[in-house]
Scaffold this active site. Sequence first.
Site, short mmCIF file in Angstrom:
data_model
loop_
_atom_site.label_atom_id
_atom_site.label_comp_id
_atom_site.label_asym_id
_atom_site.label_seq_id
_atom_site.Cartn_x
_atom_site.Cartn_y
_atom_site.Cartn_z
N ARG A 80 -3.06 24.04 -43.53
CA ARG A 80 -4.26 23.24 -43.74
C ARG A 80 -5.45 24.19 -43.76
O ARG A 80 -5.42 25.26 -43.14
CB ARG A 80 -4.45 22.21 -42.62
CG ARG A 80 -3.30 21.21 -42.49
CD ARG A 80 -3.52 20.28 -41.30
NE ARG A 80 -2.48 19.26 -41.20
CZ ARG A 80 -1.37 19.39 -40.49
NH1 ARG A 80 -1.16 20.51 -39.80
NH2 ARG A 80 -0.48 18.42 -40.45
N LYS A 114 -2.33 19.70 -36.12
CA LYS A 114 -2.93 18.47 -35.63
C LYS A 114 -2.35 18.09 -34.27
O LYS A 114 -1.14 18.15 -34.06
CB LYS A 114 -2.68 17.33 -36.62
CG LYS A 114 -3.50 17.44 -37.89
CD LYS A 114 -3.31 16.21 -38.77
CE LYS A 114 -4.21 16.27 -40.00
NZ LYS A 114 -4.03 15.07 -40.85
N HIS A 169 -7.06 21.64 -50.66
CA HIS A 169 -5.92 20.93 -50.08
C HIS A 169 -4.78 20.81 -51.09
O HIS A 169 -3.62 20.67 -50.70
CB HIS A 169 -6.35 19.54 -49.60
CG HIS A 169 -5.36 18.91 -48.67
ND1 HIS A 169 -5.01 19.48 -47.46
CD2 HIS A 169 -4.64 17.75 -48.76
CE1 HIS A 169 -4.13 18.70 -46.86
NE2 HIS A 169 -3.89 17.66 -47.63
N ARG A 194 -1.96 23.19 -50.56
CA ARG A 194 -0.95 22.80 -49.55
C ARG A 194 0.05 21.83 -50.17
O ARG A 194 1.26 21.93 -49.94
CB ARG A 194 -1.66 22.17 -48.35
CG ARG A 194 -0.73 21.70 -47.24
CD ARG A 194 -1.58 21.39 -46.01
NE ARG A 194 -1.01 20.36 -45.18
CZ ARG A 194 -0.13 20.56 -44.21
NH1 ARG A 194 0.33 21.78 -44.00
NH2 ARG A 194 0.32 19.57 -43.47
N HIS A 244 4.49 18.16 -40.43
CA HIS A 244 4.40 16.70 -40.51
C HIS A 244 5.22 16.05 -39.41
O HIS A 244 6.35 16.45 -39.14
CB HIS A 244 4.93 16.20 -41.87
CG HIS A 244 4.00 16.46 -43.01
ND1 HIS A 244 4.41 16.53 -44.31
CD2 HIS A 244 2.66 16.68 -43.03
CE1 HIS A 244 3.39 16.76 -45.09
NE2 HIS A 244 2.31 16.86 -44.33
N TYR A 249 4.11 14.02 -50.26
CA TYR A 249 3.64 15.28 -50.83
C TYR A 249 4.49 15.66 -52.04
O TYR A 249 3.99 16.22 -53.00
CB TYR A 249 3.77 16.40 -49.79
CG TYR A 249 2.52 16.64 -48.98
CD1 TYR A 249 1.96 15.62 -48.21
CD2 TYR A 249 1.91 17.87 -48.96
CE1 TYR A 249 0.82 15.85 -47.46
CE2 TYR A 249 0.78 18.11 -48.20
CZ TYR A 249 0.24 17.10 -47.46
OH TYR A 249 -0.89 17.33 -46.72
#
Length: 304
Positions: free
Chosen positions: A159, A182, A250, A253, A276, A285
């Site tokens: 990211r 995250k 982005h 990615r 993820h 994705y």
Amino acid sequence: MISPGLADCLSRWLDYLRGVEGASSATVDAYCADVTGFLAFQGAHLGEETGTALLARIRLTDMRAWMAAERAGGLQARSLARKLSAVRTFAGWLSEREGIDATAILSARSPKFTRKLPRPMEVEAARDMIGAVESQTDTPWIGARDTAVLTLLWGCGLRISEALGLDAGDAPLPARLRIFGKGGKERIVPVLPVARAAVERYREICPFELTPGSPLFRGAKGGKLNARLIAKATERARMQLGLPASATPHAFRHSFATHLLAAGGDLRAIQELLGHASLSTTQAYTGVDTARLLSVYEKAHPRG
């Protein structure tokens, strides 16, 4: 305004999200704002202080009134669905601990919206973008910096926040890099030689001292690099190449995931590399590559 008792419940829930669920500060702040707004609306709508007992009084008609008010204020369906998710999560957590019947809140239906699939770039377009971004500035070290950042996004699936969060002490980059994504979730990503070389080229000509404990990527005045500057450089490069507006930082990615899958990568492995929590997110994705998956299936399945 919400009652002190309910404010305490909300505070404890947010602490739970941080400590147990590992939610990021941005997520916690967004959930806090979403739930606070909902509780304030229901307090005014039902005409009483928003104590915990109020949640049990909320009916589906009250939920519809709140959603209608949000839409009337200009909130899009996707954003309303996110708010409702936060409210339901809080109500479910509170009902388990306080024994409150939150059936109406939990059963409220999320508004329908079209989920946009990511739009990865073609391999050549990604290469061209990385080549062009260096020419968007007359300052060589800034061009090398932007090239290094985009190379990390495409070559490692980082990211933008993860790339810009790298410490100067992380370089020279190892063959395997430890990333905290995250919610503080840790993962190990391989670093391609081309990515390591791009970072080293930037380090060699960066005019600022890159000491451990300081940001690896710097802005023009030496502070931590802002993601908006990478976005602007990418925008100039895509306009130069005539690429669509979807060619953003982005998108590199997204492209990392799709290009790996196209080369025969395993979906579960790609999920781990991207960090993820859910395989369905990884599938989104790579969902644009359905035709290739069907082709592989038809050739490889024993009944094919």
